[in-house]
Design an enzyme around this catalytic site. Structure first.
Site, short mmCIF file in Angstrom:
data_model
loop_
_atom_site.label_atom_id
_atom_site.label_comp_id
_atom_site.label_asym_id
_atom_site.label_seq_id
_atom_site.Cartn_x
_atom_site.Cartn_y
_atom_site.Cartn_z
CB SER A 103 -0.88 -0.06 1.24
OG SER A 103 -1.79 0.99 1.21
CD GLU A 122 2.29 7.36 -10.77
OE1 GLU A 122 3.41 7.54 -11.30
OE2 GLU A 122 1.79 6.24 -10.62
CE LYS A 133 -3.82 6.52 -2.56
NZ LYS A 133 -5.10 5.86 -2.56
CE LYS A 170 3.61 5.15 -7.94
NZ LYS A 170 2.97 4.49 -9.09
CB CYS A 186 -43.62 -0.81 16.19
SG CYS A 186 -42.10 -1.70 16.54
S1 IVH Z 1 1.58 2.94 -6.24
C1 IVH Z 1 4.20 -0.16 -4.23
N1 IVH Z 1 0.23 4.49 -7.85
O1 IVH Z 1 -3.64 3.34 -3.97
C2 IVH Z 1 3.35 0.73 -5.06
N2 IVH Z 1 -1.00 3.26 -6.22
O2 IVH Z 1 -3.54 3.57 -1.04
C3 IVH Z 1 2.13 1.14 -4.34
N3 IVH Z 1 -3.41 3.60 -6.31
O3 IVH Z 1 -2.90 -0.01 -3.25
C4 IVH Z 1 1.05 1.65 -5.18
N4 IVH Z 1 -3.43 5.00 -8.01
O4 IVH Z 1 -4.44 0.47 -5.21
C5 IVH Z 1 0.15 3.62 -6.83
N5 IVH Z 1 -0.83 5.89 -9.35
C6 IVH Z 1 -0.90 5.04 -8.36
C7 IVH Z 1 -2.13 4.67 -7.77
C8 IVH Z 1 -2.14 3.78 -6.69
C9 IVH Z 1 -4.19 4.34 -7.14
C10 IVH Z 1 -3.95 2.76 -5.21
C11 IVH Z 1 -3.38 1.36 -5.17
C12 IVH Z 1 -2.74 1.26 -3.81
C13 IVH Z 1 -3.48 2.30 -3.03
C14 IVH Z 1 -2.72 2.77 -1.82
#
Ligand code: IVH
Length: 715
Positions: free
Chosen positions: A133, A159, A161, A328, A445
Site C-alpha cells: 500500500s 501521478e 491516485k 514516486k 412501533c
Molecule cells: S503505487 C508499491 N500508484 O492506492 C506501489 N498506487 O492507497 C504502491 N493507487 O494499493 C502503489 N493510483 O491500489 C500507486 N498511481 C498510483 C495509484 C495507486 C491508485 C492505489 C493502489 C494502492 C493504493 C494505496
C-alpha cells in the site's frame, strides 16, 4: 500489557483495568469493581477469564479493532462509515502509539499489513511480488520533508491516485494469464474471469513478454451515475461499485458494467535491459498499449509542491475518481536501496486531497428503520450547498459513531461529501446540548430495540413494525428485485400508509381495488394500468429473482444462484431440504455457503410464516421455479454432474461451457462433492482441482472438452 495469570498476582493500580479477554477492544469493562491501589480485591471472586490490561494497551487494542472493522467495511463490504481522512487519522494514531510503545505493538496489527479484500468465494493466488500500500499524507509540509530526506535534486513522478480497487495483471508469454485482487498483499482473489470482460486492456499482447502489472479497476462518474440506478443506489460512489463489481461471481453481469483499468507500475520475471527509471518503465508500458493515466509528470523534488495545486484544480474535470496524487522516486536503483516496510515502500508517498466540507447545524435527529429492522439515525441539518447539491440530511450510522464524534442536537458540524455522494458529519465544531442517545424503543412501533451478535447497530425485532414492513415491500418491488413498474419507494410507502398493502402477497390483490386506486390523489386510469400491468408482469419472474426479493436474511442473489446450481431448482425441493434432519450437513457440502447462511436457509424455510407467505404467493400465480436451460439435441452429458473452475480461452465467461453441458443433459454444481462426476478445469484451478483429485472426479481440461463438443457437434 496482558498479564497471563494476572488473576493471581497482579497488583491493581489506577492505570490498569480488568477486562474479559473476549471483549478486548470493546468497552465492556466490568463495571462496579473497586479498582484502586489500596483496595485489596479478592481475586477468587473474579470470573476465571479476567485479565488486567493497562489503559494504554486497551487504547491500542481498541484502535486495532476499530481499524480492522473499517478496513473490512471498505475492502469487503464496499461501504464506509468514516471518511478516508478519519481512517487515515486512526491509522496514524496507532502507528505513533506503536512507535512510542514497541512492547505493546502486536505483530498482527493492521499497521503491519495492507488490510484484506479476500472473499472465500474466490480461488486464491499467491502474488509473485508483495502488493504493498502507500503511506499517506494530507499535508504539503510533510510531503516536502519526505522529499528533502530522500533528495530535493532527485526526480520524482507525480501521478493521479485513482480511487478504485487495486488489481494485479499477470501476463505470461504475451497472454493475460490472471487478474488477482490485492487481497492481503501476499495472497489475492483470482478474479481473472471478471478482468477478462474489461475492454480497455488486451488479453493478448503483440510480443510474448511476461510482465506483472499493478493497476486500479475504476469506473467513470457518468457510468456510475447510470449504473447505480440499476443497483438500487446501493453503492455510495464509483469506487465502491467498481470494487463490488470486481468481486461479482457472475462475469456475465460484470461484462455489462463498464469497468476500466489504469496501470501504473510493472514487474518482470526477467527484467528487460535499460529500464533504470520509472519514466522508462512507463514508456515501456505505453509501448505495449497499457492504459496509463494522462498527466503523469517527472520533476525535480523542489518542484513537486507547487505542481500539486495545479493537479488539485484539474481533478474536477477528470471524469473519473481520484483521491489524491502519488509521488514516486524515479530512480529505480535508489528505490531498491530505500526498500520497504511490510505495509508500504519508502520511495513513494500518497498526497491525499481533502474532501469538500461545509458547516451546518444539527436541527433534529430522526430514524430510518430498514427492512431488517436496523435503526439508522439521521441528522436533519440546516440545508447547505455542497459540491453542487443541497444537503439536508447526514447519516449518523449508530450510537458508537454518534459518541465518537460527540454529536447532539444544536451542534455546529462540518459536513463532508464522501466519495462525492453521501453527506456525513466530519466533525463537531461546536457542541450541542448533549450527546444524542438513541431511544431504547423503536420510534415506529415502540418495541424494545436490540443489538444483534457483535453488531454496533440497534434492531427492531418486531416483524410487523411498520418501518420494516414498508421497506420490505419497497425492497420486493425494486428494480434489482421483482422490478415492478409503478411501485417505486414513494408509491409503496403511500399505498402502505393508505392501508392498501401491508404484506408482500397484498401486492397481488391490488387489482381488486382498481376503482379505489384510480380515485387516489396522484393516480388515474393510466398510472393504475401501469401499476397493475407491472404487477402482472412480475409474476413471470422465476425463482432466481423471487427468492432474493423476499428479503430473507442472507438469502440474496448469490446464495440463490448457488442453491439453484446445486439442483434446488424449485421451492418444493428447498423446503424439503430445510426440513430434513441432516439439512445443515447437506448444505455444508455446497461450495460457497457459510455457517450463517446455512442457519438462515434452514431457519427460514422451516418458518411457518415464511412458508405461509410462499404458499400465498404461489396461489396468486408466482412460479417458484428456476428457468431451466432448454435441453437441446443429444443428451450426451446425461447422468453426469459437472463442476467448473479456473479460466478459459474459448469459453468466456466460463458459464458458456456450463450452458452447453446443461443443455445436453448434464447437471451443474458449484463445488466438488462425492456426487460430482466431472471437473472442467481451466487455467488457475486451485483448491477445486485438488479436491477433485482426492474424490477421483474425472478432470477434463479445456482442449479436451472443446474437441469433445466439436466431435459431438454441440457447438
Ligand atoms: S503505487 C508499491 N500508484 O492506492 C506501489 N498506487 O492507497 C504502491 N493507487 O494499493 C502503489 N493510483 O491500489 C500507486 N498511481 C498510483 C495509484 C495507486 C491508485 C492505489 C493502489 C494502492 C493504493 C494505496
Amino acid at each position: 500489557m496482558i498479564l497471563s495469570g494476572g488473576r493471581a498476582k497482579f497488583a491493581i493500580s489506577r492505570h490498569t483495568i480488568p477486562i474479559f479477554p473476549e471483549y478486548l477492544g470493546f468497552s465492556k469493562i466490568i463495571k462496579n469493581l473497586p479498582i484502586h491501589p489500596i483496595i485489596q480485591l479478592d481475586l477468587k471472586l473474579l470470573p476465571r477469564n479476567i485479565f488486567f490490561v493497562s489503559k494504554l494497551e486497551l487504547k491500542i487494542r481498541k484502535l486495532e479493532k476499530e481499524i480492522r472493522y473499517h478496513q473490512y467495511l471498505y475492502y469487503v463490504k464496499n461501504r464506509t462509515e468514516i471518511s478516508d481522512k478519519e481512517f487515515d487519522l486512526l491509522f496514524k494514531q496507532l502507528q505513533e502509539l506503536e512507535r512510542d510503545n514497541p512492547d505493546l505493538s502486536s505483530p498482527n496489527s493492521p499497521t503491519q499489513s495492507v488490510g484484506s479484500d479476500l472473499d472465500n468465494r474466490f480461488e486464491k493466488v499467491t502474488h509473485k511480488v508483495p502488493v504493498l500500500s502507500l503511506e499517506n499524507t494530507y499535508n504539503a509540509g510533510e510531503l516536502q520533508d519526505w522529499i528533502d530526506k530522500i533528495g530535493k535534486e532527485e526526480t520524482y513522478s507525480i501521478e493521479w491516485k485513482i480511487d478504485g480497487a487495486s488489481i494485479v495483471l499477470y501476463y505470461e508469454a504475451g497472454g493475460l494469464d490472471k487478474g488477482v485482487s490485492r487481497g492481503t498483499g501476499g495472497i489475492g482473489d483470482d478474479v481473472t474471469e471478471n478482468i477478462r470482460t474489461i475492454k480497455n486492456i488486451s488479453l493478448q499482447l503483440d510480443d510474448s513478454i511476461s510482465i506483472y502489472l499493478r493497476g486500479e479497476v475504476y469506473m467513470t462518474f457518468s457510468d456510475f451515475a447510470q449504473l447505480n440506478k440499476q443497483t438500487g443506489g446501493k453503492y455510495a460512489n464509483p469506487r465502491n461499485l467498481a470494487s463490488g463489481t470486481l468481486k461479482h461471481k457472475n462475469s456475465k453481469q460484470v461484462a455489462k458494467r463498464p469497468l476500466k483499468i489504469f496501470t501504473y507500475d510493472a514487474y518482470f520475471p526477467k527484467e528487460p535491459e535499460g529500464i533504470d527509471t520509472h519514466q522508462k518503465l512507463i514508456d515501456y508500458m505505453k509501448k505495449y498499449g497499457f492504459p496509463i493515466p494522462n498527466d503523469i509528470k517527472f520533476v525535480k523534488g523542489s518542484e513537486v509542491i507547487s505542481l500539486i495545486k495545479e493537479y488539485e484544480k484539474k481533478k474536477e474535470k477528470l471524469g473519473f475518481p481520484v483521491d489524491g496524487l502519488v509521488i514516486k522516486l524515479n530512480n529505480l536503483s535508489l528505490r531498491k536501496s530505500l526498500g520497504q516496510t511490510s505495509h508500504s515502500p519508502r520511495w513513494a508517498r500518497a498526497y491525499k486531497f481533502d474532501a469538500l466540507t461545509v458547516e451546518s447545524v444539527v436541527e433534529e435527529i430522526d430514524f430510518a428503520i430498514g427492512r431488517t429492522g436496523k435503526v439508522t439515525p439521521r441528522a436533519k441539518i440546516t440545508p447547505v450547498q455542497l459540491a453542487g447539491t443541497t444537503v439536508t440530511y447526514a447519516t449518523l450510522h449508530n450510537q458508537d459513531y454518534i459518541n465518537s464524534k460527540g454529536i447532539g442536537i444544536g451542534a455546529k458540524v462540518k459536513v463532508v461529501k464522501r466519495g462525492e455522494i453521501i453527506p456525513a458529519i466530519e466533525e463537531v465544531v461546536k457542541k450541542g446540548k448533549k450527546v444524542f442517545r438513541l431511544p431504547k424503543k423503536c420510534p415506529m412501533c415502540s418495541s424494545i430495540l436490540q443489538k444483534k451478535d457483535d453488531s454496533v447497530d440497534l434492531y427492531c425485532t418486531n416483524p410487523t413494525c411498520p418501518g420494516r414492513e414498508k421497506n420490505q415491500l419497497a425492497f420486493f418491488c425494486q428494480k434489482k428485485q421483482m422490478d415492478i413498474a409503478g411501485l417505486g419507494e414513494k408509491q409503496v410507502y403511500n399505498l402502505y400508509d393508505l392501508k392498501f398493502i401491508k404484506r408482500i402477497p397484498d401486492i397481488y390483490h391490488l387489482s381488486q381495488y382498481k376503482d379505489d386506486l384510480i380515485q387516489l390523489d396522484g393516480y388515474g386510469e393510466k398510472s393504475v394500468k401501469i401499476l397493475l400491468d407491472g404487477i402482472e408482469k412480475s409474476k413471470k419472474n422465476d425463482l432466481k429473482v423471487i427468492l432474493p426479493s423476499l428479503g430473507l436474511p442472507e438469502i440474496g442473489h448469490k446464495v440463490t444462484e448457488i442453491l439453484i446450481d446445486n439442483g434446488f431448482t424449485d421451492i418444493k425441493s428447498l423446503l424439503q431440504l430445510a426440513s430434513s434432519s441432516d439439512a445443515k450437513e447437506k448444505l455444508m457440502l455446497l461450495h460457497g455457503l457459510g455457517p450463517k447462511t446455512i442457519d438462515s436457509v434452514v431457519q427460514n424455510f422451516t418458518d411457518k410464516n415464511v412458508i405461509g407467505m410462499i404458499q400465498e404467493l404461489q396461489k396468486v400465480g408466482l412460479q417458484f421455479k428456476a428457468k431451466v436451460v432448454k435441453k437441446q439435441g443429444k443428451q450426451v452429458f446425461s447422468g453426469q454432474t459437472w463442476c467448473v473452475t479456473g479460466s478459459f480461452q474459448k469459453f468466456q465467461p466460463r458459464e458458456r461451457a456450463m450452458e452447453i453441458i446443461v443443455a445436453h443433459g448434464g447437471k451443474r454444481v458449484s463445488g466438488i462433492s462425492s456426487n460430482t462426476t466431472h471437473l472442467l478445469a481451466g487455467t488457475g484451478s486451485g483448491s477445486k482441482l485438488k479436491k477433485a483429485e482426492e474424490y477421483g472426479v474425472k478432470i477434463m481440461e479445456e482442449s479436451e472438452f472443446y474437441s469433445f463438443i466439436v466431435k459431438e457437434g454441440l457447438l
